[in-house]
Design an enzyme around this catalytic site. Sequence first.
Site, mmCIF file in Angstrom:
data_model
loop_
_atom_site.group_PDB
_atom_site.id
_atom_site.type_symbol
_atom_site.label_atom_id
_atom_site.label_comp_id
_atom_site.label_asym_id
_atom_site.label_seq_id
_atom_site.Cartn_x
_atom_site.Cartn_y
_atom_site.Cartn_z
ATOM 1 N N VAL A 99 0.871 -1.171 0.000
ATOM 2 C CA VAL A 99 0.000 0.000 0.000
ATOM 3 C C VAL A 99 0.908 1.222 0.000
ATOM 4 O O VAL A 99 1.871 1.292 0.774
ATOM 5 C CB VAL A 99 -0.930 0.017 1.235
ATOM 6 N N CYS A 100 0.622 2.165 -0.875
ATOM 7 C CA CYS A 100 1.312 3.445 -0.933
ATOM 8 C C CYS A 100 2.833 3.261 -0.981
ATOM 9 O O CYS A 100 3.346 2.564 -1.843
ATOM 10 C CB CYS A 100 0.862 4.333 0.226
#
Length: 140
Positions: A99-100
Amino acid sequence: MLVAIALFPRNTALDSVGPYEVLQRVPCIDVVFVGHRRGEVRTDNGMLGLTCDATFDEVPSPEVLLIPGGVGTRSLVTDERVLEWVRQAHRTTLFTTSVCTGSLVLGAAGLLQGLTATTHWSTYPELEAQGATPTAARVV
């Protein structure tokens, strides 16, 4: 199915807790938070503590590996213990994901070479330096 979510100091809570909230509701999935050592790590704003229930060594081959984002990823990109765990786990995962800015860790481990990947817009140059092709797409 075992899902390992890596925790580290200064991770972004939503990036780890969000996937946990979804995945832990699936009857055939067990989710474990893993880190350098068992115990609490503080999130990026320092206000929330999350608990590592296992060490990286205790979970060598999860079916799913998730690296959340957060400013703490910046130190992980040079943490050879974490990078080797990611490489080893990736060999047997069904899904290796992030994520990210967690993608920076996957890139540092050599897993994104020549692939399209995404991250926070401010870290596109770092992702590209690791051999990935950054994109603004939300899901890659």
